[in-house]
Design an enzyme around this catalytic site. Structure first.
Site, PDB file in Angstrom:
ATOM      1  N   ASP A  21      -9.424   4.449   0.557  1.00  0.00           N
ATOM      2  CA  ASP A  21      -8.546   3.364   0.994  1.00  0.00           C
ATOM      3  C   ASP A  21      -7.415   3.272  -0.031  1.00  0.00           C
ATOM      4  O   ASP A  21      -7.627   2.799  -1.150  1.00  0.00           O
ATOM      5  CB  ASP A  21      -9.361   2.068   1.057  1.00  0.00           C
ATOM      6  CG  ASP A  21      -8.488   0.826   1.245  1.00  0.00           C
ATOM      7  OD1 ASP A  21      -7.245   0.960   1.262  1.00  0.00           O
ATOM      8  OD2 ASP A  21      -9.061  -0.269   1.366  1.00  0.00           O
TER       9      ASP A  21
ATOM     10  N   CYS B 111     -10.037 -11.294   0.966  1.00  0.00           N
ATOM     11  CA  CYS B 111     -10.791 -10.389   1.852  1.00  0.00           C
ATOM     12  C   CYS B 111     -11.800  -9.570   1.052  1.00  0.00           C
ATOM     13  O   CYS B 111     -12.009  -8.380   1.325  1.00  0.00           O
ATOM     14  CB  CYS B 111      -9.859  -9.474   2.651  1.00  0.00           C
ATOM     15  SG  CYS B 111      -8.940 -10.349   3.910  1.00  0.00           S
TER      16      CYS B 111
ATOM     17  N   GLN C  14      -3.590  -0.108  -1.689  1.00  0.00           N
ATOM     18  CA  GLN C  14      -2.964  -0.676  -2.888  1.00  0.00           C
ATOM     19  C   GLN C  14      -2.336   0.381  -3.787  1.00  0.00           C
ATOM     20  O   GLN C  14      -1.741   0.041  -4.800  1.00  0.00           O
ATOM     21  CB  GLN C  14      -4.004  -1.475  -3.697  1.00  0.00           C
ATOM     22  CG  GLN C  14      -4.548  -2.696  -2.984  1.00  0.00           C
ATOM     23  CD  GLN C  14      -3.479  -3.732  -2.688  1.00  0.00           C
ATOM     24  OE1 GLN C  14      -2.450  -3.799  -3.354  1.00  0.00           O
ATOM     25  NE2 GLN C  14      -3.707  -4.531  -1.655  1.00  0.00           N
TER      26      GLN C  14
END
Lengths: 151, 421
Positions: free
Chosen positions: B213, B378, B216
């Protein structure tokens, strides 16, 4: 220095946030309910002891922001001694007040929350304890979440 | 001005991080009578004029639906959309543009893998290895997959407030029936930078599929999927100067070819009969319906913009801001709890002021023009692990300055006084 903020964080609110009143569990509550605001993780539980139709004792426990703690604290002070049947009307007035800033009847000390309407993100904080009380009086024992109440 | 992710850093020419702010029209404004200090970049970044101009130009000159069009505008729109794919492939150093799927963002990218790859490859009893610092978008899709298949989710622990991964059981857990290992590159609430290349290599040695992921990290540092060695990598356009609604899933070609489609519809088919259909090869197989063409055009412009500055330089500046802010706020007198590693952190600080709820911090900071975020980010499982309900977070991007951090730190001091006593 924080003039604009004084509308939101009035002295009474800061005081109740730092020194919450009736911040305990009741020994033998008639009813209780959990309130949860999933947006910020605030959790609180209100306890009520009824004598017939009258709220004899009311208290709360939990954690949250300044607004939600002060709101719960002032709620316990203002509902103690009130008739169960009157709570809906007070709830409606407080709800209207924090949503719009309009005060449509006597709300006593709770008027300090009139400034909350200028901070839309904080309305749910101010109303959380109220939803919990309404759920407790309804008596279905279900936890109540601000996300299912439309504020 | 185009550069590619594998190119060595350009000749050391210092970037003027203050004048670069002029590229972002939105930064030039006051909020509540104070100059805006935008520190919510981990949620979304602001857009430079180059991206806004590209969107406007596309809609004013070239807008049409893509593929199958024969007219001029459709040709232009198709060319622009596919050029963005080629650009994205270069941006992450994919072997070919066929490895780039356009999605709505990181969340959809991960859901695509969980559905299309997961349903095809994961069986009852298999393990999916995640970490405790994952964003909900890298947890919930796997929970849904686990529910469908009977697979089990296992989490690498986070080592308390310092926010590093505890890898003591990593190889053992990988070997115990793990089918997929998915992890965040940079934690959005801790600022931890995970050693993704090393961890992917250890998983790959055991034949385990890997997903990174990169939400960021994509706009914050150079990314090279071949160097990382992952099978999938997901990121969002809007966290790297691009528009909202567009994101990328990189997938290794061999893996993509074996996957069934994600959604069905137009654009992804070769032939449709009443009872069955055949579909195109990757990446088109995974892009049903009219795509976000303008989003891809905007993302293309964002990638060009970032590489014109140089992602190596952005990464260095990010770390400088992160370290500066961490040092600055850790000196606050009234009591502050900081989360994430002390050194080598990304450009964000997550914190709690003693006896002040994160939402109160954010509300007061907003009145001083400082945009922060407070809440669980989150990351509810991580918050539970840390024993907190929420944190306040300041997250930076290259257009932020140390002067802004000084002001932010001053405002935190005022907040401590306001709620203190």
């Amino acid at each position: 220095m924080f003039d604009e903020l004084n509308d939101l964080y009035q002295q009474v609110i800061l005081d109740h946030c730092k020194h919450p009143r009736n911040f305990r569990e009741l020994d033998h509550p008639t009813c209780s309910a959990q309130g949860h605001n999933p947006l910020c993780g605030d959790q609180l539980k209100v306890f009520l002891s009824l004598d017939g139709d009258v709220i004899k004792e009311i208290s709360f426990l939990g954690s949250g922001c300044c607004i939600s703690k002060a709101s719960a604290s002032l709620l316990t002070e203002s509902l103690k001694g009130k008739k169960k049947a009157d709570v809906q009307q007070i709830f409606d007035r407080v709800h209207e007040m924090v949503m719009t800033g309009r005060v449509t009847g006597d709300v006593g000390k709770l008027a300090v929350f009139a400034g909350v309407h200028k901070f839309p993100a904080r309305v749910k904080c101010a109303i959380l304890a109220w939803h919990a009380v309404m759920a407790a009086l309804k008596g279905d024992g279900q936890p109540v979440s601000t996300e299912n109440q439309g504020a | 001005m185009k550069t590619d992710a594998t190119a060595p850093p350009q000749k050391k020419k210092a970037v003027d991080w203050v004048t670069i702010r002029a590229d972002f029209p939105i930064l030039d404004q006051e909020v509540h009578g104070q100059p805006l200090i935008y520190f919510d970049n981990a949620a979304t970044t602001q857009k430079p004029r180059a991206v806004l101009d590209a969107l406007r130009r596309y809609y004013e000159r070239d807008n049409a639906n893509v593929h199958r069009g024969i007219h001029e505008l459709s040709n232009r729109a198709t060319a622009a959309f596919e050029a963005a794919r080629v650009r994205a492939a270069a941006f992450v150093n994919a072997r070919s543009a066929q490895e780039i799927i356009f999605t709505r963002g990181t969340t959809e990218s991960i859901n695509l893998v969980a559905q299309a790859w997961g349903s095809h490859n994961v069986k009852a009893g298999n393990r999916i290895l995640l970490t405790e610092m994952e964003h909900h978008s890298n947890i919930v899709p796997w929970q849904l997959l686990a529910e469908r298949t009977g697979a089990k989710l296992v989490y690498l622990p986070v080592t308390g407030d310092i926010g590093l991964l505890d890898l003591s059981h990593f190889d053992q857990w990988l070997a115990e029936g793990t089918k997929l290992f998915a992890m965040t590159h940079i934690s959005n609430s801790l600022g931890t930078i995970n050693p993704v290349s090393e961890l992917c290599a250890r998983a790959r040695n055991l034949g385990i599929t890997t997903l990174v992921d990169a939400a960021q990290s994509a706009g914050h540092r150079p990314l090279d999927v071949q160097e990382i060695g992952c099978d999938f990598l997901a990121f969002s356009g809007h966290k790297m100067c691009g528009p909202t609604g567009i994101g990328v899933l990189y997938g290794r070609q061999e893996v993509l070819e074996e996957m069934p489609p994600y959604q069905g519809g137009g654009e992804m088919i070769l032939n449709v009969d009443l009872q069955q259909s055949t579909w195109k090869h990757a990446p088109h197989k995974f892009e049903a319906g009219t795509p976000d063409i303008s989003g891809a055009v905007g993302l293309h412009a964002a990638m060009d913009y970032l590489d014109a500055i140089g992602r190596h330089k952005i990464a260095a500046h990010d770390q400088e801001l992160g370290a500066y802010a961490y040092a600055k706020v850790s000196r606050l007198k009234g009591g502050i709890r900081l989360f994430g590693p002390h050194i080598g952190r990304a450009g964000l600080v997550s914190f709690l002021l003693k006896d002040v709820h994160a939402h109160d911090v954010v509300t007061v900071a907003d009145q001083r023009g400082v945009a922060l975020r407070g809440g669980h980010h989150c990351n509810q499982p991580l918050m539970r692990k840390l024993g907190v309900e929420s944190t306040a977070r300041a997250s930076f991007y290259f257009y932020n300055t140390t002067t802004e951090i000084d002001r932010f730190s001053e405002v935190l001091g005022e907040i401590q006084n306001f709620f203190g006593g």
